[in-house]
Design an enzyme around this catalytic site. Structure first.
Site, PDB file in Angstrom:
ATOM      1  CG  HIS A   1     -10.635  -6.639   7.549  1.00  0.00           C
ATOM      2  ND1 HIS A   1      -9.746  -7.168   8.444  1.00  0.00           N
ATOM      3  CD2 HIS A   1     -10.133  -6.915   6.314  1.00  0.00           C
ATOM      4  CE1 HIS A   1      -8.745  -7.755   7.788  1.00  0.00           C
ATOM      5  NE2 HIS A   1      -8.949  -7.611   6.495  1.00  0.00           N
TER       6      HIS A   1
ATOM      7  CD  GLU B   1      -1.895  -2.322   1.475  1.00  0.00           C
ATOM      8  OE1 GLU B   1      -0.721  -2.635   1.793  1.00  0.00           O
ATOM      9  OE2 GLU B   1      -2.841  -3.122   1.485  1.00  0.00           O
TER      10      GLU B   1
END
Lengths: 321, 330
Positions: free
Chosen positions: B128, B59
């Site tokens: 998440h 990322e």
């Protein structure tokens, strides 16, 4: 360019870098310049050898010790000096400063004060260069301290995987801030990481201008030809502390003396005395010319106005257009 | 009226912008395969894998790559699969994307869109399910938008891509399959920085965004017959905030309830409360109220995570409580 002329040109560029950094140091001592400064005195051969193969529209990115990269890429030394001095006439209007130089007219995309942060950004410049189809390349400078960051490893992998037109130039000066590299990693030759990621890599004497020049010539040609990235590790030494004002007590005096012997400018001058017939008078004139240009830059910065107070929070966002 | 899901609307907006501007690229994990929820399905087939690029799970580097490409002329859209993983890219986003225009004295522009997906659904647990919009809204140089309906999803993704600044486009996972009126082909861009008054009211303003918009509208409908007329504002843009619309509404209603799914402390609700009281203190008939998730990591168990999602029942309780305490209204 004939070899003798090229040699003189490269010597002049190294002197411009050296004179720039010495002037910055002087202006810092007299408080004309403030802030956090990291000088690259002693590392000029890397910046000059690498940038001598680049077109204006090639992209260069650097880190916290990047005055010399911007100078070598051809940025206007007056506007660079004014920027480091926080003046309105600086490249960034005083908002960037020493660690965040940008000179887009010279293809110097950005420096960053976050160690390793420039490496992913350089992937993007290389990605855009590849898509643009004009055989542009990107070159990113970083130190050995960045070699233990995630950004470094992620970026080597992606550059190699996508065969980006990017040359990684590692200035391995043996110190990550105050700590010798050996205390941070068992892999002191950072080029070994590049090999792991499937990239051609070279380690060379970064104080030998012609060694850097030759290796970078090949690396830039490979990248420009679309054959993917190359990693060039230049072993060098900074003659100053990590930052201006750092007493650098962590280094042995004998070590500094040894590196002074390897001063890239003196070494190159000695070499081209025999190889290209450089005379002492010529050398003196080259140095004097560089110092005069930098003195002009310093006077320009000193005479320049400060930014207006109401500029402080402008340009937070770009307007539409 | 033609309907579509929020997910389809985002995809349609991406498709139209990629067709309109060859500088627009998509980058992210599995984006050429449609991504985990299918938002980018079909884009690689339409525009090729050179422009719809699968990336490694890196990322930070991919964010940096997108920023660097934006700095030299592309208009990348990067997908971070879950907003929780934006933590891995924060140096690039906060220290670079947000600051390069400023630090360069305007030499650089970073026309970057960061698509992220957030929120509690599917019992995915603490890593998440977060709503981290306040972190991002706290950074000068970033814009943050989040749609609650398909038409805004399409309008805002187009606005984000056309904007010359880094824009974080937050998609609530729980809304992906929620259907609503379709924006239609070539529909207008939704301007960033403008809230939408979705229901007009007289007694209280409910300001919210994302999934809580539907809950607020349902609550307002239920309150009306009981004599409480609630105005519902979908903020849509969290940075910049549309303070004009908010303050005008509170001046009229005299009360404000802010609702978000992010944890209570240090959130968008706090910022709104501060700014509204400063602008409209003497128009307030009671304290500004905030409804948010508990200040806690989000549990995985379905028996627990539902307590973290403010819904219609919680909004009704908060509004009724406000009027009871004040001895006014319903």
């Amino acid at each position: 360019m004939p070899e003798a002329a090229l040699h003189r040109e490269l010597l002049a560029r190294m002197w411009l870098n050296r004179a720039f950094e010495e002037k910055v140091s002087e202006l810092y001592a007299s408080r004309v310049i403030t802030g956090l400064l990291h000088l690259a005195i002693g590392q000029e051969a890397v910046a000059v050898g690498a940038c001598s193969h680049l077109r204006t529209d090639d992209w260069v990115l650097g880190g916290h010790r990047s005055h010399g990269h911007a100078v070598a890429k051809g940025a206007d030394v007056k506007r660079l000096m004014a920027e480091i001095a926080g003046r309105a006439t600086g490249y960034c209007g005083g908002k960037g400063g020493s660690m965040h130089l940008v000179a887009m007219d010279a293809g110097f995309v950005t420096a960053t004060g976050v160690v390793g942060g420039q490496i992913p950004l350089a992937l993007g410049a290389a990605f855009a260069a590849k898509e643009g189809g004009r055989q542009q390349v990107a070159v990113v400078f970083f130190g050995d301290g960045a070699g233990q960051s995630g950004a470094f490893h992620e970026s080597l992998n992606i550059a190699s995987l996508w065969r980006l037109p990017l040359v990684f130039v590692c200035e391995n000066n043996g110190y990550a801030e105050f700590t010798p590299l050996s205390a941070h990693t068992l892999v002191e030759r950072l080029a070994r990481h590049a090999e792991t990621y499937g990239m051609p890599a070279h380690t060379l004497d970064g104080n030998d201008l012609l060694a850097v020049h030759d290796a970078m010539g090949k690396a830039v040609s490979q990248a420009r030809a679309g054959k993917g990235p190359v990693f060039v590790e230049c072993l060098t030494h900074r003659m100053r502390g990590h930052y201006e004002g750092d007493p650098a007590k962590y280094r042995e005096l004998s070590q500094l003396a040894e590196w002074k012997e390897k001063d890239p400018i003196a070494r190159f001058a000695r070499m081209i005395e025999t190889r290209s017939g450089l005379t002492a008078a010529e050398h003196g004139a080259i140095e004097a010319d560089a110092r005069a240009r930098i003195e002009d830059a310093a006077q320009f910065a000193i005479a320049s106005p400060w930014p207006d107070a109401d500029e402080a929070d402008t340009q937070v966002s770009a307007g539409h257009g | 009226m033609a309907e579509q899901s929020l997910l389809e609307a985002i995809r349609e907006g991406l498709h139209e912008e990629m067709a309109r501007d060859p500088a627009v690229y998509m980058l992210g994990e599995d984006v050429a395969l449609g991504g985990p929820f299918g938002v980018t399905a079909g884009l690689a087939e339409a525009f090729g894998t050179q422009r719809v690029v699968n990336t490694p799970i890196s990322e930070g580097a991919v964010m940096g790559l997108a920023i660097g490409a934006a700095a030299v002329g592309l208009r990348p859209v990067i997908e971070i699969m879950f907003i929780d993983f934006i933590t891995l890219a924060m140096d690039q986003l906060v220290n670079h994307a947000a600051k390069l225009h400023y630090m360069s004295g305007g030499q650089l522009k970073i026309p970057l869109t960061v698509r992220v997906q957030c929120g509690i659904s599917g019992n995915m647990g603490a890593q998440h399910s977060q709503s981290l919009e306040a972190w991002l809204a706290h950074v000068p140089g970033l814009k943050v938008v989040t749609p609650s309906c398909p038409a805004d999803a399409k309008g805002l993704i187009k606005a984000a891509i056309r904007d010359d600044n880094p824009v974080v486009f937050i998609e609530h996972r729980g809304l992906y399959w929620a259907r609503g009126e379709a924006a239609g082909a070539g529909a207008a861009v939704t301007p960033i920085g403008e809230a939408a008054v979705l229901r007009e009211g007289e007694h209280i303003t409910i300001a919210t965004f994302g999934r809580q918009v539907a809950a607020a509208l349902e609550a307002a409908a239920e309150l009306a017959p009981q004599g409480i007329s609630a105005e519902v504002i979908d903020l849509r843009s969290l940075q910049p905030l549309d303070m004009d619309t908010l303050v005008e509404s509170v001046r009229k209603t005299g009360r404000l309830l802010v609702v978000h799914e992010a944890v209570s402390e240090g959130g968008i609700g706090a910022e709104i409360a501060m700014r509204v009281q400063q602008a409209a203190f003497y128009d307030l008939d009671g304290p500004i109220l905030r409804l948010a998730a508990p200040f806690s990591p989000i549990p995985a168990s379905s028996a627990l995570d539902r307590f973290f999602v403010p819904g219609k029942a919680e909004i009704l309780r908060a509004v009724r409580g406000a009027f009871r305490r004040q001895g006014a209204g319903g």
